[in-house]
Design an enzyme around this catalytic site. Structure first.
Site, mmCIF file in Angstrom:
data_model
loop_
_atom_site.group_PDB
_atom_site.id
_atom_site.type_symbol
_atom_site.label_atom_id
_atom_site.label_comp_id
_atom_site.label_asym_id
_atom_site.label_seq_id
_atom_site.Cartn_x
_atom_site.Cartn_y
_atom_site.Cartn_z
ATOM 1 N N CYS A 362 0.821 -1.210 0.000
ATOM 2 C CA CYS A 362 0.000 0.000 0.000
ATOM 3 C C CYS A 362 0.852 1.257 0.000
ATOM 4 O O CYS A 362 0.871 2.013 0.983
ATOM 5 C CB CYS A 362 -0.936 -0.020 1.195
ATOM 6 S SG CYS A 362 -2.223 -1.231 0.969
ATOM 7 N N TYR A 391 21.412 -7.097 -1.851
ATOM 8 C CA TYR A 391 20.578 -6.020 -1.304
ATOM 9 C C TYR A 391 19.098 -6.180 -1.657
ATOM 10 O O TYR A 391 18.384 -5.192 -1.811
ATOM 11 C CB TYR A 391 21.114 -4.643 -1.744
ATOM 12 C CG TYR A 391 22.569 -4.455 -1.402
ATOM 13 C CD1 TYR A 391 22.985 -4.393 -0.068
ATOM 14 C CD2 TYR A 391 23.542 -4.355 -2.385
ATOM 15 C CE1 TYR A 391 24.314 -4.265 0.258
ATOM 16 C CE2 TYR A 391 24.885 -4.214 -2.060
ATOM 17 C CZ TYR A 391 25.267 -4.167 -0.741
ATOM 18 O OH TYR A 391 26.596 -4.038 -0.425
HETATM 19 C C1 LIG Z 1 28.792 -2.062 1.633
HETATM 20 C C2 LIG Z 1 30.229 -2.182 1.916
HETATM 21 C C3 LIG Z 1 31.038 -2.987 1.105
HETATM 22 C C4 LIG Z 1 30.520 -3.688 -0.123
HETATM 23 O O1 LIG Z 1 30.079 -2.814 -1.091
HETATM 24 P P1 LIG Z 1 29.544 -3.392 -2.499
HETATM 25 O O2 LIG Z 1 29.111 -2.195 -3.244
HETATM 26 O O3 LIG Z 1 28.421 -4.310 -2.175
HETATM 27 O O4 LIG Z 1 30.685 -4.109 -3.117
HETATM 28 C C5 LIG Z 1 32.356 -3.121 1.453
HETATM 29 N N1 LIG Z 1 32.865 -2.501 2.548
HETATM 30 C C6 LIG Z 1 32.108 -1.735 3.344
HETATM 31 C C7 LIG Z 1 32.721 -1.105 4.536
HETATM 32 C C8 LIG Z 1 30.785 -1.543 3.056
HETATM 33 O O5 LIG Z 1 30.042 -0.759 3.850
#
Ligand SMILES: *Cc1c(COP(=O)(O)O)cnc(C)c1O
Length: 439
Positions: A362, A391
């Protein structure tokens, strides 16, 4: 594997992943359904791991940023493939512990770790805590001495590369909630402070400049900045930094508009830069860590949905509603992310339609894609959204009390549930009606 080369179409014009006909998977497990290709995940990990040893020798380690897709089976795969793991919460740490992941290869990130999370990390014998700020450093020092533990830490640094010339740098700028900045002396003060703490040893520098980055250059610029800081710490404070963690953020192909480079090119380019600068500056080559998340799992995953209502509002818009939405994939609602949409049961249908794919929540903003080109979807069709391995499940929620989908891991025609579909009973499991709840 930067592309969806692991997807095929069979003679029935059905989409096939990991040797499994998606219409069969939908019939067996229901929809919405997350499907992850095990071989694709392993190939992606091996591509990074092999590039690390090829270009940097045996002095590097790839860490999987588990927040992209954190389940016990995924932790087990990362373990089997010999890489390390990033966690950013007690829950992710607990998942790794439950999966039997070797704690010495786990790195704990996060900009606001709670005392409870720090205690769990210290108790579990975690490899590194990546400390975000001075407050956390003091907190950790106190806990470590109370618990009579010593701990090696890294510090999260904002490399602060000129945002004007490097607009792509998103989390590395001074105006970010993550880490301590270089340009105002915060990072230096942090390092100096660790020298007063007998239970804490600063052994690493860490940074992570953003996500879904396609260029090689920002990583090279960042490596230069970080190595410069390493040399400064050695010279002015006598601190030998042994580990340099340059984060993740490598881009993947969501649609035809994305043009990612092969993953090994990132490692090759960064390795060459680090080697060159170390030689130039006469500094010892650090142990190097890279921590990709998205690029390991996103291309390996798809989500299957059943098409329900189709509303063709003449001269306005055609809405195709599916049986999922922002509760299993909030990425469009969060940042208008782009996806590729297929009709998994009619792969030969011409892609002639312009539609907006809507979820069942919704919220008017509950869309998976706006004005996307795909085949003419009819009620009952099976829709596949590609590159949803990162994600999606990890960001899923129970909005409108929708139950989270199952996750199925496929390989060579085999299919196994690695996360069970939530039931209605799961949704009320933690609900309580107080005995004294009377009008
Ligand atoms: C999210 C994150 C990653 C991974 O990023 P991607 O874009 O999924 O490769 C690596 N290191 C840290 C500290 C993050 O916050």
């Amino acid at each position: 594997m930067t592309e969806n080369t692991h997807l095929q179409t069979n003679s029935d014009n059905h989409l096939v992943i990991g040797g499994c006909d998606t219409t069969m998977l939908a019939a067996e497990y229901g929809t919405p359904l997350y499907v992850m290709d095990e071989q694709a995940i392993r190939e992606n990990i091996r591509m990074y791991r092999n590039a690390m040893s090829r270009y940097y020798g045996n002095e590097g380690l790839v860490l999987y940023a588990s927040k992209a897709f954190c389940t016990m089976a995924m932790c087990r795969i990362a373990h089997q493939e010999g890489i390390g793991l990033d966690v950013v919460s007690g829950g992710e740490l607990h998942t790794a512990l439950q999966a039997g992941f070797p704690m010495d290869r786990v790195y704990f990130h996060g900009n606001n770790k709670t005392p409870g999370e720090l205690i769990l990390a210290l108790e579990s014998g975690i490899g590194r805590i990546v400390v975000d700020n001075l407050q956390e450093l003091a907190q950790l020092d106190k806990l470590a001495s109370e618990m009579s533990k010593t701990i090696n830490i890294s510090v999260r640094v904002k490399p602060g590369v000129d945002a004007h010339t490097h607009d792509f740098i998103q989390t590395g700028r001074i105006d970010s909630k993550f880490g301590v900045a270089l340009e105002n002396g915060e990072a230096f003060a942090f390092a100096a402070k660790t020298l007063e703490m007998p239970n804490i040893t600063l052994t690493g520098l860490h940074c992570h400049i953003g996500s879904q980055i396609f260029d090689l250059e920002p990583f090279d610029v960042t490596a230069g900045v970080m190595l410069g800081f390493m040399a400064e710490l050695k010279e002015k404070l006598g601190i030998s930094i042994r580990e340099l963690n340059l984060g993740g953020g490598f881009g993947i192909k969501y649609t035809e508009d994305d043009d990612p480079v092969e993953y090994d090119r990132y490692i090759e380019s960064i390795s060459k830069t680090v080697n060159r600068i170390c030689t130039e500056k006469g500094i010892e080559r650090p142990f190097m860590l890279m921590e990709p998340g998205r690029s390991i799992v996103a291309p390996a995953g798809i989500t299957l949905y059943r098409v329900g209502t189709v509303k063709d509002i003449r001269d306005v818009r055609k809405y195709v509603a599916i049986d999922g939405g922002m509760f299993d994939n909030p990425r469009y609602a969060l940042y208008e992310s782009k996806y590729t949409f297929l009709l998994a049961n009619r792969m030969n249908a011409p892609k002639t339609d312009l539609v907006t794919v809507a979820g069942k929540c919704c919220e008017s903003g509950d869309l998976l894609g706006k004005d996307v080109t795909m085949a003419d979807a009819k009620p009952g069709d099976l829709m596949a959204v590609l590159a949803t391995g990162a994600y999606n499940y990890s960001m899923s929620m129970n909005y409108n009390r929708n139950a989270r989908p199952a996750v199925v891991l496929v390989r060579d025609g085999k299919h196994r549930v690695i996360v069970q579909r939530e039931t209605y009973q799961d949704l009320v499991r933690n609900d309580l009606i107080p005995d004294d709840l009377v009008p």
